[in-house]
Design a protein around this motif. Structure first.
Motif, PDB file in Angstrom:
ATOM      1  N   LYS A 201       0.831  -1.208   0.000  1.00 38.27           N
ATOM      2  CA  LYS A 201       0.000   0.000   0.000  1.00 38.27           C
ATOM      3  C   LYS A 201       0.868   1.263   0.000  1.00 38.27           C
ATOM      4  N   LEU A 202       1.849   1.263  -0.904  1.00 37.73           N
ATOM      5  CA  LEU A 202       2.766   2.391  -1.086  1.00 37.73           C
ATOM      6  C   LEU A 202       2.685   2.899  -2.514  1.00 37.73           C
ATOM      7  N   ILE A 203       2.771   4.216  -2.676  1.00 39.62           N
ATOM      8  CA  ILE A 203       2.822   4.809  -4.015  1.00 39.62           C
ATOM      9  C   ILE A 203       3.870   5.915  -4.029  1.00 39.62           C
ATOM     10  N   ILE A 204       4.376   6.180  -5.218  1.00 39.76           N
ATOM     11  CA  ILE A 204       5.274   7.306  -5.422  1.00 39.76           C
ATOM     12  C   ILE A 204       4.838   7.984  -6.715  1.00 39.76           C
TER      13      ILE A 204
ATOM     14  N   ALA B 125      14.497   8.375  -4.649  1.00 40.45           N
ATOM     15  CA  ALA B 125      13.373   7.753  -3.938  1.00 40.45           C
ATOM     16  C   ALA B 125      12.776   6.616  -4.758  1.00 40.45           C
ATOM     17  N   MET B 126      12.696   6.789  -6.079  1.00 38.67           N
ATOM     18  CA  MET B 126      12.138   5.744  -6.918  1.00 38.67           C
ATOM     19  C   MET B 126      13.028   4.498  -6.901  1.00 38.67           C
ATOM     20  N   TRP B 127      14.356   4.676  -6.960  1.00 43.17           N
ATOM     21  CA  TRP B 127      15.250   3.521  -6.896  1.00 43.17           C
ATOM     22  C   TRP B 127      15.150   2.835  -5.535  1.00 43.17           C
ATOM     23  N   LYS B 128      15.031   3.594  -4.462  1.00 42.45           N
ATOM     24  CA  LYS B 128      14.858   3.003  -3.130  1.00 42.45           C
ATOM     25  C   LYS B 128      13.527   2.252  -3.064  1.00 42.45           C
ATOM     26  N   PHE B 129      12.488   2.844  -3.626  1.00 40.90           N
ATOM     27  CA  PHE B 129      11.172   2.205  -3.680  1.00 40.90           C
ATOM     28  C   PHE B 129      11.275   0.849  -4.384  1.00 40.90           C
TER      29      PHE B 129
ATOM     30  N   ILE C  80      -6.309   3.148  -4.525  1.00 32.72           N
ATOM     31  CA  ILE C  80      -4.877   3.445  -4.551  1.00 32.72           C
ATOM     32  C   ILE C  80      -4.583   4.804  -3.928  1.00 32.72           C
ATOM     33  N   ALA C  81      -5.469   5.756  -4.127  1.00 29.51           N
ATOM     34  CA  ALA C  81      -5.269   7.108  -3.588  1.00 29.51           C
ATOM     35  C   ALA C  81      -5.186   7.109  -2.067  1.00 29.51           C
ATOM     36  N   GLY C  82      -5.684   6.064  -1.421  1.00 29.62           N
ATOM     37  CA  GLY C  82      -5.615   5.950   0.031  1.00 29.62           C
ATOM     38  C   GLY C  82      -4.311   5.349   0.546  1.00 29.62           C
ATOM     39  N   TYR C  83      -3.438   4.909  -0.356  1.00 33.89           N
ATOM     40  CA  TYR C  83      -2.161   4.329   0.058  1.00 33.89           C
ATOM     41  C   TYR C  83      -1.228   5.429   0.550  1.00 33.89           C
ATOM     42  N   GLN C  84      -0.229   5.055   1.329  1.00 34.50           N
ATOM     43  CA  GLN C  84       0.765   6.017   1.801  1.00 34.50           C
ATOM     44  C   GLN C  84       1.624   6.450   0.610  1.00 34.50           C
ATOM     45  N   GLU C  85       1.744   7.765   0.437  1.00 32.99           N
ATOM     46  CA  GLU C  85       2.511   8.292  -0.692  1.00 32.99           C
ATOM     47  C   GLU C  85       3.878   8.777  -0.232  1.00 32.99           C
ATOM     48  N   ILE C  86       4.883   8.310  -0.908  1.00 28.91           N
ATOM     49  CA  ILE C  86       6.238   8.798  -0.679  1.00 28.91           C
ATOM     50  C   ILE C  86       6.369  10.110  -1.439  1.00 28.91           C
ATOM     51  N   GLY C  87       6.712  11.161  -0.720  1.00 24.81           N
ATOM     52  CA  GLY C  87       6.793  12.483  -1.334  1.00 24.81           C
ATOM     53  C   GLY C  87       5.467  13.217  -1.361  1.00 24.81           C
ATOM     54  N   GLY C  88       4.447  12.636  -0.740  1.00 26.08           N
ATOM     55  CA  GLY C  88       3.128  13.265  -0.704  1.00 26.08           C
ATOM     56  C   GLY C  88       3.025  14.307   0.400  1.00 26.08           C
ATOM     57  N   ASP C  89       1.890  14.994   0.437  1.00 24.68           N
ATOM     58  CA  ASP C  89       1.732  16.060   1.422  1.00 24.68           C
ATOM     59  C   ASP C  89       0.533  15.857   2.352  1.00 24.68           C
TER      60      ASP C  89
ATOM     61  N   ASP D  62      -0.455  11.305   6.685  1.00 23.67           N
ATOM     62  CA  ASP D  62       0.239  10.036   6.894  1.00 23.67           C
ATOM     63  C   ASP D  62       1.220   9.677   5.773  1.00 23.67           C
ATOM     64  N   ASP D  63       1.487  10.609   4.857  1.00 25.35           N
ATOM     65  CA  ASP D  63       2.489  10.382   3.816  1.00 25.35           C
ATOM     66  C   ASP D  63       3.878  10.544   4.403  1.00 25.35           C
ATOM     67  N   ILE D  64       4.881  10.144   3.635  1.00 21.94           N
ATOM     68  CA  ILE D  64       6.264  10.266   4.084  1.00 21.94           C
ATOM     69  C   ILE D  64       7.013  11.163   3.095  1.00 21.94           C
ATOM     70  N   SER D  65       7.746  12.120   3.617  1.00 21.87           N
ATOM     71  CA  SER D  65       8.486  13.043   2.751  1.00 21.87           C
ATOM     72  C   SER D  65       9.632  12.300   2.066  1.00 21.87           C
ATOM     73  N   PHE D  66      10.102  12.837   0.953  1.00 26.80           N
ATOM     74  CA  PHE D  66      11.260  12.253   0.287  1.00 26.80           C
ATOM     75  C   PHE D  66      12.453  12.188   1.247  1.00 26.80           C
ATOM     76  N   GLU D  67      12.665  13.264   1.999  1.00 20.47           N
ATOM     77  CA  GLU D  67      13.808  13.316   2.917  1.00 20.47           C
ATOM     78  C   GLU D  67      13.752  12.194   3.945  1.00 20.47           C
ATOM     79  N   ASP D  68      12.586  12.024   4.582  1.00 16.80           N
ATOM     80  CA  ASP D  68      12.436  10.970   5.587  1.00 16.80           C
ATOM     81  C   ASP D  68      12.556   9.584   4.960  1.00 16.80           C
ATOM     82  N   TYR D  69      11.974   9.409   3.792  1.00 15.97           N
ATOM     83  CA  TYR D  69      12.033   8.106   3.120  1.00 15.97           C
ATOM     84  C   TYR D  69      13.472   7.748   2.766  1.00 15.97           C
ATOM     85  N   LEU D  70      14.220   8.708   2.242  1.00 12.40           N
ATOM     86  CA  LEU D  70      15.599   8.435   1.837  1.00 12.40           C
ATOM     87  C   LEU D  70      16.509   8.189   3.043  1.00 12.40           C
ATOM     88  N   ARG D  71      16.177   8.783   4.198  1.00 13.03           N
ATOM     89  CA  ARG D  71      16.956   8.562   5.423  1.00 13.03           C
ATOM     90  C   ARG D  71      16.627   7.233   6.083  1.00 13.03           C
TER      91      ARG D  71
END
Length: 131
Positions: A44-47, A79-83, A105-114, A117-126
């Protein structure tokens, strides 16, 4: 099968070498508002990939955000390569916001979303693996 359309009009010449992405509408409509996502249904992840680009025959040739190609965004590319690494062995598909199942799908957690419950690119990459 969805109609063949151009989803993003002409990109300026700096990002459109040789006029590769002309403004063409194959089906009589232009889906400028259609967004593209890389999706892992089991996690349940999207980018977000940006708007889809199509050639005059309707084939998807790439993705853009604003007036630049998505592949030119270093943080999104990382982020896409990490995904892809995080979801290795899982089903990963590209979906568009006009797909019938996109509401789920729109309800999934989005990497880089705003959203909250989404995760920022910075947090995801860390972070370590999302598995």
């Amino acid at each position: 099968m969805e109609p063949l359309t151009v989803d993003n009009g002409y990109l300026d010449s700096q990002y459109n070498p040789g006029g590769r992405f002309p403004a063409v509408t194959v089906s009589g409509r232009s889906d400028v508002s259609i967004s593209s996502y890389l999706v892992c249904p089991s996690r349940k992840l999207i980018i977000g990939l940006g708007k889809r680009l199509r050639d005059p025959n309707g084939a998807v040739t790439g993705f853009s955000i604003g007036n630049h190609l998505t592949s030119e965004d270093p943080q999104l590319t990382q982020a896409m390569w990490k995904f892809l690494a995080d979801t290795a062995g899982e089903e990963v598909v590209v979906k568009f916001s006009d797909d019938e199942e996109f509401e789920e799908i729109a309800g999934y957690q989005e990497i880089g979303g705003d959203e909250y419950d989404d995760i920022s690119f910075e947090d995801y990459l860390r972070s370590g693996s999302q598995g």
